[in-house]
Enzyme design. Structure first.
Site, mmCIF file in Angstrom:
data_model
loop_
_atom_site.group_PDB
_atom_site.id
_atom_site.type_symbol
_atom_site.label_atom_id
_atom_site.label_comp_id
_atom_site.label_asym_id
_atom_site.label_seq_id
_atom_site.Cartn_x
_atom_site.Cartn_y
_atom_site.Cartn_z
ATOM 1 N N ASP A 86 -5.500 7.894 -3.732
ATOM 2 C CA ASP A 86 -4.364 7.892 -2.817
ATOM 3 C C ASP A 86 -4.376 6.543 -2.097
ATOM 4 O O ASP A 86 -5.332 5.768 -2.203
ATOM 5 C CB ASP A 86 -4.443 9.072 -1.839
ATOM 6 C CG ASP A 86 -3.067 9.403 -1.248
ATOM 7 O OD1 ASP A 86 -2.154 8.566 -1.362
ATOM 8 O OD2 ASP A 86 -2.907 10.491 -0.671
HETATM 9 C C1 BGC Z 1 0.350 9.983 0.228
HETATM 10 C C2 BGC Z 1 0.599 10.318 -1.221
HETATM 11 C C3 BGC Z 1 1.599 9.360 -1.828
HETATM 12 C C4 BGC Z 1 1.076 7.943 -1.657
HETATM 13 C C5 BGC Z 1 1.954 6.893 -2.284
HETATM 14 C C6 BGC Z 1 0.074 8.498 0.449
HETATM 15 O O1 BGC Z 1 0.132 8.170 1.795
HETATM 16 O O2 BGC Z 1 -0.738 10.748 0.700
HETATM 17 O O3 BGC Z 1 1.039 11.655 -1.321
HETATM 18 O O4 BGC Z 1 1.813 9.667 -3.176
HETATM 19 O O5 BGC Z 1 0.966 7.673 -0.275
HETATM 20 O O6 BGC Z 1 3.128 6.688 -1.591
#
Ligand code: BGC
Length: 730
Positions: free
Chosen positions: A287
C-alpha cells in the site's frame, strides 16, 4: 532480398521469445527474466505515482520502473485530481516499449473503486444489493471506461471484513459477512478482468487490504490489530481466497499489523499462506508507502532494512516509498537478500504483464478521455443505486402517491450532486450527477418545494406549509473513507434536532439517510414515518431515489452490516460466537451483558423492508443427514408475497456447527436466494447444503468438517427464521 514488416517482426520475436504468443506463458516469462539485469528486475518492483513522460524519461528508458500509480497523493480517495490523460499514458508507455533495452511495458494503476466516469454506489451500497450479477456488470463497465483512459490496473475490490462502523473505510467494503463479501468480491474481479484478463476493456483487479485491516482498534484508521490466526482464517482471509480463486491478478498488503507483525513484513501470511498454501502466482503490491512505514511502525531501522524485510515477506511491488529502488540491488549484492527472492518478485510482475497482453497492446486507443457517461451506462448506475437502497422503517407512508399534496424536499442533500458520488470517486464529475432536487422537479412537474439545504428555521416554516416532508440527511462523503473515522455514530451535528422538530409538527416525515457507514439513528427510527438508507448512490442518485420514493421501484436492498444501538454496543455484528453463559434473547430480550441497555443490534445484518410483505412457509429438507464425503441436503421454503405490490425478498440461509473444535458463529450466512414476486405470488427458495459450508479451521489451523449436528436457519435476516437440525455423518 527485401523482407516485409511481418518477417522482420517475426525475426524480432525470435530474438525476443517472450513476445511469441505461441509459447506457453511461463516459457515467455522465463525467457524475459533470463535476459534481465539485476537493475532491470528491481525496476519492475518499483512504483511511483503520476509518472511523467517528461521528467521521468530517463527512469523509464533505463528500465528502472515497472508501474505507475495514478493518484493525487497519500489519501487520494478524499481528493479530486485532473484525471488520467491517455496521451500522457501513451507517451510514457512509448518510452518504455521503444526506448528501454527490453521494451517491457508499464502498468498504470488507479483506484477505480465504484465506477470510473459512470459512478455506482459506494461498495457498501453495492454490497446492500446482494446481487452478484449486478456487481459484476458494474465492475465490467468501470473497467471498460477506465481502460479507455489508459488504466490497466485497479486497486479494488476491497475485501476487509467490516464490523466496525466507526472506521471510515467501511464505505469501501463489502460488509461484515465473509460469504457475502467473498461472492460479491469475486464478482467484481470477474467484472474488472472480464472472461480473460487482457481481453478488450479489462483491467487487473487487486484484492485489498491483506489482511485484518477491518479490525483497527476503536475504528481508528491505521490502528494496530489484535487478531489470532484462527479468526483470520475462519473470517478475514476467506473473501481473499474467493478473490484468488476467481483469478484476481494482484493483492495489496494492509497498512496495519497483525498481533505485532506489520503486514508489509508478514512473511507467514504473505509468503506462506497466500503464495504458498493458496498457490497465488500473481503480484503482491504494497500500500502507499507501506514498505517505508515499517520504519514508523518501529520494526525496521531504516528504508534499507524495510526493503529487506518487505521483499523477504513477499511484497513484490513497492508503492512509492522508493525503498526497493534505492536498496534492493545492493542488498542482493551484499548477500543479505537472495537473488531468488528478487527474481520471484520480478517474475510475478512480468507474468502479470504477459497475462494482461500488454506486450501486444501497450497503448490506449483513444487519446482523449472518455466522453460523458452513455445513457445505457446511466441506466445501469440507476439500477444499481435503486437496488442498494434499504428501507428500515415504513408506517405505510411510502411509496408516495404522485398527487400526495405539497411535498417539501429538504435537508443538506436536497440539492446535492457531487456529494452523492461518495468517497473514492476519482473520475466522476459532480456536475453530471442527477440531484434529488432536479429529479423530484421532473417527476412532480416543478411542484415540489425545494429547501435551500441549510436545514434551518426556514425549513420549519416550509415544513409547516407542506403536506409531507422528505428530509435528505446523513453524512457528507468527507466524513467517511480513508483516514475519516468517527467516535460518534449519530447523525452529523444539528440534523437530529431539526428532524425532531419537523416530526413534532405531526405531518408525515420521510427520512432518507445518505451514509458511508451504519449509523446510530436512535429515535429517528421511531418518530419518522419512513426511513430509507441510500448510502452514497452515485451518478443517478436523484432519479433512483425519486423512482423509489414514488413507487416506480421497490426498495430491495438488505443491510450488509449490522446497525448497532450505539457506539457503546460495539462490536455488534452477526459474527458473534457462543459464550459459556449464553444470552437467550428470544426468551428474554432484556437479558444481556449490559445493565443499562439491550444487547441485540438495533437493525440486524441482512434486514430490509419492501413495499410489500412476505410470509414464509415451513422449512422442507430432502433429508436430515448428509454424508461428510459427498453428501448434500436440499432445503427449501415457500415464500408468499402477502402484500399488494410486487417486491424482492432476499431469503437467507444461516448455518451453525453445534459442537466444533473451536467456538463457531451462532449464525453464519452461508447462502442466499433472491425472489422477485408479484402480489399474491408464491416462490420457492431452494438451497443445497454441503458439508463444505460447515468447514472451518480448528485449533491446529487445520481445515476440517465435523461429523455431528448443525443448525439450519432460513429467514429474512440474521435475527431469526425457521430452524431445523441436520446431522453430518462420517
Ligand atoms: C489506500 C489504498 C489505495 C492506495 C492507492 C492508500 O492510501 O490505503 O486503498 O489503493 O492508497 O491510492
Amino acid at each position: 532480398m527485401a523482407t516485409g514488416p511481418e518477417e522482420a517482426s517475426q525475426r524480432g520475436n525470435m530474438a525476443r521469445p517472450w513476445l511469441r504468443l505461441e509459447l506457453p506463458q511461463e516459457e515467455r516469462v522465463q525467457a524475459l527474466l533470463a535476459e534481465m539485469t539485476l537493475a532491470e528486475k528491481v525496476g519492475q518492483t518499483h512504483q511511483i505515482h503520476n509518472l511523467d513522460p517528461g521528467s521521468d524519461r530517463e527512469l523509464i528508458a533505463s528500465g528502472g520502473i515497472g508501474s505507475s500509480l495514478m493518484a493525487s497523493g497519500a489519501t487520494a480517495g478524499n481528493e479530486r485530481d485532473e484525471g488520467v490523460r491517455a496521451c500522457a499514458v501513451n507517451a510514457a508507455q512509448r518510452i518504455a516499449v521503444q526506448e528501454s533495452r527490453l521494451g517491457i511495458p508499464l502498468l498504470f494503476g488507479r483506484d477505480v473503486i465504484h465506477g470510473h466516469r459512470t459512478v455506482f454506489p459506494i461498495p457498501l451500497g453495492l454490497a446492500a444489493t446482494w446481487d452478484e450479477d449486478l456487481v459484476r456488470r458494474a465492475a465490467r463497465l468501470a473497467a471498460t471506461e477506465a481502460s479507455a483512459d489508459g488504466v490497466t490496473w485497479t486497486f479494488a475490490p476491497m475485501l476487509d471484513i467490516s464490523e466496525e462502523p466507526r472506521w471510515g473505510r467501511v464505505a469501501e467494503s463489502l460488509g461484515e459477512a465473509p460469504v457475502l463479501a467473498g461472492r460479491l468480491g469475486a464478482a467484481m474481479v470477474r467484472g474488472f478482468q472480464g472472461e480473460v484478463l487482457g481481453g478488450p476493456g479489462t483491467v487487473a483487479a487487486c484484492a485489498k487490504h491483506f489482511v485484518g485491516y477491518g479490525l483497527v482498534g476503536g475504528g481508528r484508521d491505521y490502528e494496530t490489530v489484535q487478531v489470532g490466526e484462527n479468526t483470520l482464517r475462519n473470517v478475514h482471509l476467506r473473501p481473499f481466497l474467493d478473490a484468488v480463486r476467481a483469478g484476481c491478478a494482484t493483492v495489496m498488503a494492509a497498512f496495519t499489523d497483525v498481533d505485532g507483525v506489520p503486514m508489509h513484513a508478514h512473511r507467514r501470511l504473505l509468503r506462506d499462506v497466500l503464495k504458498g498454501e493458496w498457490g497465488f502466482d500473481g503480484v503482491v503490491v504494497a500500500d502507499w508507502d507501506g514498505v517505508g512505514q515499517l520504519v514508523a511502525q518501529g520494526v525496521a531501522t531504516d528504508l534499507r532494512d524495510a526493503a529487506a524485510q518487505a521483499i523477504a515477506a513477499g511484497v513484490d511491488i513497492d508503492m512509492v516509498s522508493g525503498a526497493y529502488a534505492a536498496h534492493l540491488a545492493e542488498l542482493v549484492e551484499s548477500g543479505q537478500v537472495p537473488l531468488a527472492v528478487v527474481d520471484d518478485a520480478a517474475r510475478r510482475v512480468i507474468r502479470l504483464k504477459i497475462r494482461h497482453g500488454l506486450f501486444e497492446h501497450p497503448y490506449v486507443a483513444a487519446t482523449t478521455s472518455a466522453p460523458q457517461p452513455w445513457p445505457q451506462s446511466r441506466l445501469l448506475a440507476r439500477e444499481a443505486a435503486a437496488a442498494s437502497f434499504v428501507l428500515l422503517t415504513n408506517k405505510g407512508t411510502l411509496p408516495l402517491a404522485p398527487d400526495t399534496g405539497r411535498v417539501l424536499l429538504t435537508g443538506p442533500f436536497a440539492q446535492e450532486g457531487e456529494a452523492l458520488l461518495g468517497t473514492w470517486t476519482l473520475d466522476g464529475r459532480g456536475e453530471e450527477v442527477a440531484s434529488p432536487a432536479s429529479a423530484i422537479q421532473t417527476l412532480l412537474r416543478g411542484e415540489a418545494v425545494i429547501d435551500d439545504g441549510r436545514f434551518s428555521d426556514q425549513t420549519m416554516h416550509l415544513a409547516r406549509q407542506a403536506d409531507i416532508t422528505v428530509a435528505l440527511v446523513g453524512e457528507h462523503p468527507s466524513r467517511s473513507g480513508e483516514a475519516h473515522s468517527v467516535a460518534d455514530l449519530g447523525l452529523p451535528a444539528g440534523q437530529l434536532e431539526v428532524l425532531r422538530a419537523i416530526a413534532a409538527l405531526g405531518k408525515p416525515l420521510v427520512v432518507v439517510v445518505f451514509t458511508g457507514r451504519p449509523l446510530d439513528l436512535g429515535e429517528v427510527l421511531d418518530f419518522a414515518d419512513a426511513v430509507l438508507v441510500a448510502w452514497h448512490p452515485g451518478l443517478e442518485a436523484g432519479p433512483a431515489l425519486m423512482e423509489t420514493l414514488f413507487g416506480e421501484r421497490s426498495p430491495g436492498g438488505r443491510l450488509p452490516m449490522t446497525f448497532p444501538r450505539s457506539v457503546g454496543h460495539l462490536p455488534s455484528s452477526s459474527l458473534a460466537r457462543p459464550t459459556g453463559r449464553p444470552i437467550d434473547a428470544a426468551r428474554d430480550p432484556a437479558a444481556g451483558r449490559y445493565l443499562d441497555a439491550l444487547v441485540v443490534p438495533r437493525l440486524p445484518f441482512g434486514s430490509g423492508l419492501t413495499y410489500t410483505t412476505f410470509s414464509y412457509g415451513p422449512l422442507r429438507l430432502s433429508a436430515t443427514e448428509m454424508a461428510l464425503h459427498g453428501g448434500s441436503i436440499q432445503v427449501s421454503i415457500d415464500v408468499t408475497n402477502s402484500g399488494e405490490r410486487p417486491g424482492r425478498e432476499v431469503v437467507q440461509l444461516y448455518l451453525r456447527d453445534i459442537v466444533a473444535d473451536v467456538t463457531r458463529p451462532l449464525v453464519e450466512l452461508a447462502d442466499w436466494v433472491s425472489l422477485v414476486l408479484d402480489a399474491g405470488a408464491v416462490g420457492t427458495a431452494t438451497f443445497t447444503i454441503t458439508p463444505e459450508q460447515l468447514a472451518y479451521y480448528d485449533r491446529t489451523m487445520t481445515r476440517r468438517i465435523d461429523p455431528g449436528e448443525a443448525l439450519v436457519t432460513v429467514g429474512p435476516d440474521a435475527a431469526g427464521g425457521s430452524c431445523a437440525r441436520i446431522t453430518v455423518t462420517d
